[in-house]
Structures are given as structure tokens and as C-alpha cells.
Write a protein that holds these residues in place. Structure first.
Motif, PDB file in Angstrom:
ATOM      1  N   SER A 108       0.848  -1.198   0.000  1.00 17.52           N
ATOM      2  CA  SER A 108       0.000   0.000   0.000  1.00 17.52           C
ATOM      3  C   SER A 108       0.880   1.244   0.000  1.00 17.52           C
ATOM      4  CB  SER A 108      -0.902   0.018   1.240  1.00 17.52           C
ATOM      5  OG  SER A 108      -0.135   0.216   2.412  1.00 17.52           O
ATOM      6  N   ALA A 109       0.412   2.293  -0.641  1.00 15.84           N
ATOM      7  CA  ALA A 109       1.178   3.545  -0.676  1.00 15.84           C
ATOM      8  C   ALA A 109       1.385   4.095   0.731  1.00 15.84           C
ATOM      9  CB  ALA A 109       0.450   4.564  -1.547  1.00 15.84           C
ATOM     10  N   PHE A 110       0.408   3.894   1.596  1.00  9.10           N
ATOM     11  CA  PHE A 110       0.461   4.463   2.940  1.00  9.10           C
ATOM     12  C   PHE A 110       1.641   3.927   3.743  1.00  9.10           C
ATOM     13  CE2 PHE A 110      -0.665   4.244   7.467  1.00  9.10           C
ATOM     14  CZ  PHE A 110      -0.911   5.580   7.735  1.00  9.10           C
ATOM     15  N   HIS A 111       1.991   2.655   3.545  1.00 15.71           N
ATOM     16  CA  HIS A 111       3.018   2.022   4.372  1.00 15.71           C
ATOM     17  C   HIS A 111       4.413   2.072   3.759  1.00 15.71           C
ATOM     18  CE1 HIS A 111       0.554   0.692   7.655  1.00 15.71           C
ATOM     19  NE2 HIS A 111      -0.303   0.077   6.848  1.00 15.71           N
ATOM     20  N   HIS A 112       4.580   2.783   2.649  1.00 21.11           N
ATOM     21  CA  HIS A 112       5.938   2.982   2.147  1.00 21.11           C
ATOM     22  C   HIS A 112       6.738   3.761   3.185  1.00 21.11           C
ATOM     23  CE1 HIS A 112       4.451   1.557  -1.646  1.00 21.11           C
ATOM     24  NE2 HIS A 112       5.629   1.763  -2.248  1.00 21.11           N
ATOM     25  N   SER A 113       8.022   3.442   3.291  1.00 21.91           N
ATOM     26  CA  SER A 113       8.837   4.074   4.328  1.00 21.91           C
ATOM     27  C   SER A 113      10.303   4.036   3.911  1.00 21.91           C
ATOM     28  CB  SER A 113       8.630   3.354   5.669  1.00 21.91           C
ATOM     29  OG  SER A 113       9.276   4.026   6.721  1.00 21.91           O
ATOM     30  N   LEU A 114      11.164   4.368   4.853  1.00 21.87           N
ATOM     31  CA  LEU A 114      12.607   4.323   4.670  1.00 21.87           C
ATOM     32  C   LEU A 114      13.229   3.608   5.852  1.00 21.87           C
ATOM     33  CD1 LEU A 114      13.254   8.068   3.686  1.00 21.87           C
ATOM     34  CD2 LEU A 114      13.134   6.124   2.107  1.00 21.87           C
ATOM     35  N   ASN A 115      14.246   2.827   5.602  1.00 20.87           N
ATOM     36  CA  ASN A 115      15.091   2.326   6.678  1.00 20.87           C
ATOM     37  C   ASN A 115      16.210   3.342   6.887  1.00 20.87           C
ATOM     38  OD1 ASN A 115      13.660   0.024   7.269  1.00 20.87           O
ATOM     39  ND2 ASN A 115      14.917  -1.332   6.012  1.00 20.87           N
ATOM     40  N   TYR A 116      16.391   3.783   8.107  1.00 19.63           N
ATOM     41  CA  TYR A 116      17.325   4.877   8.373  1.00 19.63           C
ATOM     42  C   TYR A 116      17.881   4.761   9.776  1.00 19.63           C
ATOM     43  CZ  TYR A 116      13.504   6.730  11.143  1.00 19.63           C
ATOM     44  OH  TYR A 116      12.516   6.862  12.097  1.00 19.63           O
ATOM     45  N   ARG A 117      18.961   5.500  10.007  1.00 25.89           N
ATOM     46  CA  ARG A 117      19.517   5.723  11.336  1.00 25.89           C
ATOM     47  C   ARG A 117      19.746   7.216  11.475  1.00 25.89           C
ATOM     48  NH1 ARG A 117      24.733   2.965  10.490  1.00 25.89           N
ATOM     49  NH2 ARG A 117      24.066   3.070   8.312  1.00 25.89           N
ATOM     50  N   SER A 118      19.264   7.805  12.543  1.00 30.66           N
ATOM     51  CA  SER A 118      19.375   9.255  12.686  1.00 30.66           C
ATOM     52  C   SER A 118      19.730   9.628  14.113  1.00 30.66           C
ATOM     53  CB  SER A 118      18.056   9.940  12.292  1.00 30.66           C
ATOM     54  OG  SER A 118      17.019   9.587  13.202  1.00 30.66           O
ATOM     55  N   VAL A 119      20.284  10.837  14.239  1.00 34.74           N
ATOM     56  CA  VAL A 119      20.616  11.410  15.548  1.00 34.74           C
ATOM     57  C   VAL A 119      20.136  12.852  15.567  1.00 34.74           C
ATOM     58  CG1 VAL A 119      22.511  12.264  17.004  1.00 34.74           C
ATOM     59  CG2 VAL A 119      22.579   9.933  16.105  1.00 34.74           C
ATOM     60  N   MET A 120      19.563  13.256  16.682  1.00 32.19           N
ATOM     61  CA  MET A 120      19.159  14.646  16.884  1.00 32.19           C
ATOM     62  C   MET A 120      19.823  15.164  18.155  1.00 32.19           C
ATOM     63  SD  MET A 120      15.338  16.332  17.203  1.00 32.19           S
ATOM     64  CE  MET A 120      15.009  16.061  15.468  1.00 32.19           C
ATOM     65  N   ASP A 185       3.014  -4.040   6.124  1.00 33.94           N
ATOM     66  CA  ASP A 185       1.756  -4.149   5.384  1.00 33.94           C
ATOM     67  C   ASP A 185       0.626  -4.627   6.286  1.00 33.94           C
ATOM     68  OD1 ASP A 185       1.965  -3.443   2.570  1.00 33.94           O
ATOM     69  OD2 ASP A 185       3.467  -5.026   2.421  1.00 33.94           O
ATOM     70  N   ASP A 186      -0.581  -4.154   6.000  1.00 33.33           N
ATOM     71  CA  ASP A 186      -1.763  -4.615   6.714  1.00 33.33           C
ATOM     72  C   ASP A 186      -2.086  -6.053   6.298  1.00 33.33           C
ATOM     73  OD1 ASP A 186      -2.157  -2.153   8.004  1.00 33.33           O
ATOM     74  OD2 ASP A 186      -3.209  -1.358   6.244  1.00 33.33           O
ATOM     75  N   PRO A 187      -2.591  -6.875   7.216  1.00 27.08           N
ATOM     76  CA  PRO A 187      -2.886  -8.279   6.886  1.00 27.08           C
ATOM     77  C   PRO A 187      -3.771  -8.435   5.663  1.00 27.08           C
ATOM     78  CG  PRO A 187      -3.031  -7.939   9.252  1.00 27.08           C
ATOM     79  CD  PRO A 187      -2.865  -6.579   8.639  1.00 27.08           C
ATOM     80  N   GLU A 188      -4.735  -7.534   5.496  1.00 31.28           N
ATOM     81  CA  GLU A 188      -5.655  -7.653   4.367  1.00 31.28           C
ATOM     82  C   GLU A 188      -5.014  -7.323   3.030  1.00 31.28           C
ATOM     83  OE1 GLU A 188      -6.643  -3.700   6.497  1.00 31.28           O
ATOM     84  OE2 GLU A 188      -6.017  -5.752   7.017  1.00 31.28           O
ATOM     85  N   ASP A 189      -3.785  -6.754   3.071  1.00 34.21           N
ATOM     86  CA  ASP A 189      -3.094  -6.402   1.831  1.00 34.21           C
ATOM     87  C   ASP A 189      -2.070  -7.446   1.389  1.00 34.21           C
ATOM     88  OD1 ASP A 189      -4.454  -4.004   1.563  1.00 34.21           O
ATOM     89  OD2 ASP A 189      -2.936  -2.844   2.646  1.00 34.21           O
ATOM     90  N   LEU A 190      -1.840  -8.462   2.202  1.00 33.31           N
ATOM     91  CA  LEU A 190      -0.773  -9.422   1.914  1.00 33.31           C
ATOM     92  C   LEU A 190      -1.011 -10.210   0.630  1.00 33.31           C
ATOM     93  CD1 LEU A 190       0.037 -10.810   5.486  1.00 33.31           C
ATOM     94  CD2 LEU A 190       1.112  -8.927   4.230  1.00 33.31           C
ATOM     95  N   ALA A 191      -2.263 -10.352   0.220  1.00 35.37           N
ATOM     96  CA  ALA A 191      -2.566 -11.115  -0.995  1.00 35.37           C
ATOM     97  C   ALA A 191      -2.545 -10.255  -2.254  1.00 35.37           C
ATOM     98  CB  ALA A 191      -3.932 -11.788  -0.848  1.00 35.37           C
ATOM     99  N   LEU A 192      -2.309  -8.964  -2.117  1.00 38.20           N
ATOM    100  CA  LEU A 192      -2.276  -8.094  -3.295  1.00 38.20           C
ATOM    101  C   LEU A 192      -1.083  -8.450  -4.184  1.00 38.20           C
ATOM    102  CD1 LEU A 192      -3.128  -4.638  -1.657  1.00 38.20           C
ATOM    103  CD2 LEU A 192      -4.624  -6.070  -3.053  1.00 38.20           C
ATOM    104  N   PRO A 193      -1.222  -8.266  -5.520  1.00 38.13           N
ATOM    105  CA  PRO A 193      -0.174  -8.697  -6.460  1.00 38.13           C
ATOM    106  C   PRO A 193       0.933  -7.663  -6.665  1.00 38.13           C
ATOM    107  CG  PRO A 193      -2.035  -7.881  -7.694  1.00 38.13           C
ATOM    108  CD  PRO A 193      -2.428  -7.796  -6.243  1.00 38.13           C
TER     109      PRO A 193
END
Length: 232
Positions: A108-120, A185-193
């Protein structure tokens, strides 16, 4: 002034949690472990420095290096934030460093993300006066980008030192934040192609290109060998 958040308190191995260093979202990704913070800071050399100028927020990219519990930031004596940091009160700042490790592609577009390491880092920056600490900081800043380069270049003369400024920022109010792993991903989206997974991201360096006026026969320094093969 930072206000400490009740428990857990600081220890020799951790930074104190404060109202500013505890994130409002995904608190489980936050870390106050000194070793983790240091490892992220030591992997990069570009930070973003935020401060207030004339009542408005400003964010500037700049070079940094760490020595112990202190960061050194490179700048020009003509830079307004560095002039603001000249006084005893210093310049209140927020500094961030982010390392991108992967593109997280979800179904899903909503759950796109980045793997990152950050410091503030929150704190007050002060400009270094002329002296041994300034000289050492400049060497460290050069070596931070290319280890070994400071000893293989002409040191700054009096005119160049007068035009160069370095800010000192102590590591006191600090936190790291890390996102790793697969898409959520949400469980209901796991079967999406749609393909789902992570695209790794890594920094690499190209083959060094000699300057047009380099004296013929000047050898490539040994400290560039690894980078000339795409290493980091």
C-alpha cells in the motif's frame, strides 16, 4: 533550558531523556545509548544545523566531526549563525544527522517508508577562539571526510584561520532513532499482487579524478585506494 523526563535517568552509557529528545511518534525506535549515537555520528560528516534567525527558522547543511562528547561544525566567519555564537550565551541549535539504509516498498502507498539511522542533538553552540582546540578541530574536520588528508595538505595560514570559524556543540541532550526491517503491510493487503520489500541504499565513491594542473607523476595517495574502488 531542557527539562528532564522522569525515568529512566542517564547513566555512563546513556543520555538523559528530555521533553525534546523523546519523539512523539514511534518512541520504540528511539535510543539514548551513547555507543549507538556515536556510531551513527561517526559514519557521516554532513549534518543539518537548525536555529532561529530574525524570528524565523533556518536550517543549514554543514560539515561536522566528533571528538568524545563534543561535535565541531565548520563554517565561515562571515556566516550569521557563527557570529551569533560568538557571545557567552552562544547560539541555541538543533542538529540532525540521517543515514539512509533502504527504500521500504509496501503493498500500500500508505506504508511505504525508509530504513534509516538518525541522531538529533539539542544544545547551545559556541564559536571556538583561536588556539590549540581550534587547530585540532580543523584537522579533525579534514580527516573526517578523508582520513589521513590533514597531514597530506598545507595547514591554514593566518589569513585563512581568520576567515574560518568552528562551532562547538556538546553532546548532552541527544537521541538516536532507527527504522529497520520489512514493510509493515496490513494483513488484508498481503494477498495483493504488488512487489513488497526493501531496496538497500549505500554510499559509494568513484575513481578519483586528478586536477588539470596536477604535476605529472604525482601518485594517488594510499588513503584514497579504497575509495577509488568504490569503498566508503
Amino acid at each position: 533550558m531542557a527539562h528532564t523526563v522522569p525515568s529512566p535517568g542517564p547513566s555512563p552509557d546513556t543520555y538523559a531523556r528530555t521533553e525534546r529528545s523523546v519523539p512523539t511518534r514511534h518512541r520504540e525506535r528511539a535510543s539514548y545509548d551513547r555507543e549507538s549515537v556515536h556510531s551513527i555520528l561517526d559514519e557521516d560528516y554532513i549534518c543539518h544545523l537548525g536555529f532561529v534567525r530574525d524570528g524565523a527558522p533556518v536550517v543549514l547543511p554543514t560539515l561536522y566531526a566528533r571528538i568524545g562528547e563534543r561535535l565541531y561544525l565548520h563554517g565561515s566567519t562571515g556566516s550569521r549563525p557563527l557570529r551569533q555564537a560568538d557571545g557567552e550565551e552562544g547560539l541555541p541549535v538543533c542538529l540532525t544527522v540521517t543515514l539512509l539504509d533502504g527504500l521500504v516498498l509496501a503493498r500500500s502507498a500508505f506504508h511505504h517508508s525508509l530504513n534509516y539511522r538518525s541522531v538529533m542533538v539539542h544544545g547551545t553552540a559556541h564559536r571556538l577562539p583561536e588556539g590549540p582546540e581550534l587547530t585540532a578541530a580543523l584537522d579533525v574536520l579534514v580527516d573526517k571526510v578523508v582520513p589521513g588528508r590533514a597531514a597530506d595538505s598545507r595547514p591554514p595560514d593566518a589569513r585563512e584561520l581568520a576567515a574560518t570559524a568552528v562551532l562547538r556543540l556538546d553532546l548532552a541532550e541527544v537521541s538516536a532513532k532507527v527504522r529497520q526491517g520489512d514493510p509493515s503491510d496490513d494483513p488484508e493487503d498481503l494477498a495483493l499482487p504488488h512487489w513488497s520489500g526493501v531496496v538497500p541504499v549505500a554510499r559509494s565513491y568513484g575513481t578519483p579524478v586528478p586536477s588539470a594542473d596536477l604535476k605529472p607523476g604525482t601518485p594517488l595517495p594510499g588513503y584514497l585506494d579504497g575509495r577509488s574502488q568504490g569503498g566508503s
